[in-house]
Scaffold this active site. Structure first.
Site, PDB file in Angstrom:
ATOM      1  CG  HIS A  59      -0.623 -45.698 153.334  1.00  0.00           C
ATOM      2  ND1 HIS A  59      -0.218 -44.407 153.603  1.00  0.00           N
ATOM      3  CD2 HIS A  59      -1.947 -45.719 153.588  1.00  0.00           C
ATOM      4  CE1 HIS A  59      -1.251 -43.696 154.026  1.00  0.00           C
ATOM      5  NE2 HIS A  59      -2.317 -44.477 154.025  1.00  0.00           N
ATOM      6  NE  ARG A  83      -9.113 -38.035 154.053  1.00  0.00           N
ATOM      7  CZ  ARG A  83      -9.614 -38.260 155.270  1.00  0.00           C
ATOM      8  NH1 ARG A  83      -9.506 -37.347 156.226  1.00  0.00           N
ATOM      9  NH2 ARG A  83     -10.224 -39.395 155.551  1.00  0.00           N
ATOM     10  CG  HIS A  86      -6.535 -43.030 160.709  1.00  0.00           C
ATOM     11  ND1 HIS A  86      -5.265 -43.330 161.128  1.00  0.00           N
ATOM     12  CD2 HIS A  86      -6.418 -42.517 159.468  1.00  0.00           C
ATOM     13  CE1 HIS A  86      -4.407 -42.996 160.176  1.00  0.00           C
ATOM     14  NE2 HIS A  86      -5.083 -42.508 159.161  1.00  0.00           N
TER      15      HIS A  86
END
Length: 437
Positions: A358, A403, A240
């Site tokens: 999310h 990622r 993060h």
């Protein structure tokens, strides 16, 4: 754009689920002060938006199933010429009915007098306790006012129920209009990532690349759906990372995790590419493992498969690749059993996506991972993170973070990758970057 009739259908569906003995109360998001008299940009509460499309603060929705006079009631700010000159136009109670399809609307200042009467006679109150302490206290006060009138024949509710049990399950299944907005959001974010790839050069600062992303978002009427992560070199190993303030070094990778929010619907995309336009052999070896894991995961995003299936597929592919590369020893099965891959890959492979990055919705039902169904949207985002101080790893692999993330719709057939507008194959990324130099 979602039409008022779709919001009305959502409210009707929620009221059917709640039943005629219930009342549903949903508050708009409050305005929040950033510093002194400057506010953060206003963003409506996702649940409130899902049920109303109403974009203003200082509003409360009350759904009263089966009430003859009106089932859908909105308390909101009245029109105020002086305040509107300072803060912008308001819908007012008239607009709440005419534009947003409410059955009735009252000034927010009158809620203390009216809402207790709507609560009276209802057995259950559906509400989000714990989100806003001040509003929690107001609601308890309204219920207590009804309780004080019991001797006069008033019937207070005897049960408080978490609204999320009903509402968040509805939000899991995206309508055609919602998917249309999410595809637009993903297209905007994909274009932003391409712009960032084309702009990146050694010697730039991470925040300069972030500026390219934000320019692309705002040019299309979108905003960032979360604080972008723009991490060069070892910063990509910080999951993060938020600083976005370091220089970009020739030979390093740059990880960008950034999504757009368009009309309240989010996208969430991650790409990792070389600052100088060419992957080193070590970077390419790790990158190809992550890409293979992501493709294996996406292939499991199918109706009828449990939610965790795509994580398990990605983990297996990552473990297999790490064993082949010599970063894990022993068999693939042994490493899977012992979870040794977590040294390099420590997070889950995805989450629900929608009005929130999310998004709302349970991942398990009765203790078991829920099955994927058409209309659900997930992210698929495996990664590998080899911190500079990671022990037991050859020096040539340290400091590399990778990622790859896409947004995927569950359909009746093959998965639909709505963020495919930005390349992720290493050769395609190198070709794109070479074309801009």
């Amino acid at each position: 754009m979602i039409e008022p009739r779709e919001f009305a259908r959502r409210r009707k569906q929620l009221m059917r689920m709640a039943g005629n003995e219930a009342i549903v109360i949903v508050a708009a998001a409050p305005e929040r002060v950033r510093n002194n008299d400057a506010h953060y940009p206003y963003r409506q509460d996702s649940d409130f938006h899902y049920l109303t499309g109403f974009p203003e603060p200082d509003a409360v929705l009350a759904l009263v199933p089966g009430r003859a006079a009106s089932e859908t009631i909105l308390f909101c700010r009245e029109r105020d010429r002086e305040r509107e000159q300072w803060d912008g136009a308001r819908s007012g109670t008239e607009g709440a009915v005419a534009t947003f399809g409410m059955d009735d609307a009252f000034p927010i200042e009158d809620i203390d007098e009216i809402l207790p009467g709507l609560i009276e006679g209802r057995e259950r109150v559906y509400y989000h306790f714990g989100r806003d302490t001040d509003f929690d206290l107001k609601l308890i006060g309204w219920v207590n006012r009804v309780r004080q009138l019991v001797r006069s024949g008033a019937k207070p509710p005897h049960e408080f129920v978490a609204l999320s049990h009903l509402l968040h399950d509805l939000r899991l299944y995206k309508s055609r209009n919602e998917l249309r907005l999410m595809r637009k959001s993903a297209d905007i974010a994909a274009a932003a990532h391409i712009r960032a790839m084309r702009a990146t050069r050694p010697g730039m600062n991470e925040h300069e690349v972030e500026a390219e992303l934000l320019h692309a978002f705002r040019s299309e009427g979108a905003v960032a759906s979360y604080e972008p992560i723009v991490g060069g070199g070892a910063n990509a190993c910080v999951l993060h990372y938020r600083a976005n303030s370091a220089p970009l070094v020739d030979g390093d990778l740059l990880l960008i995790d950034a999504g757009a929010e368009y009309q309240c619907y989010a996208s969430d995309i991650t790409r990792t590419f070389p600052v100088n336009g060419r992957y080193s052999p070590e970077q390419r070896a790790l990158y190809d493992i992550v890409l293979a894991a992501q493709l294996a995961g996406i292939d499991e995003v199918r109706a009828g498969r449990p939610f965790n299936a795509y994580h398990d597929a990605a983990v297996r592919m990552i473990t297999k690749g790490l064993c082949k590369l010599g970063l894990l020893s022993g068999s693939v099965e042994k490493n899977l059993r012992e979870h040794t891959y977590r040294k390099f890959y420590m997070h889950k492979t995805g989450h629900w996506l929608g009005l929130d990055v999310h998004d709302a919705g349970d991942y398990r039902v009765d203790g078991e991972f829920r099955e994927l169904e058409p209309g659900m949207v997930v992210t698929v985002e495996p990664g590998l993170y080899l911190a500079p101080d990671l022990k037991g790893v050859p020096a040539k692999f340290r400091g590399i973070g990778i990622r790859i993330e896409d947004d995927v719709v569950v359909t009746a057939g093959a998965p639909e990758v709505i963020s495919s507008g930005v390349p992720k194959d290493a050769d395609e990324i190198e070709a794109l970057m070479a074309s801009s130099r």
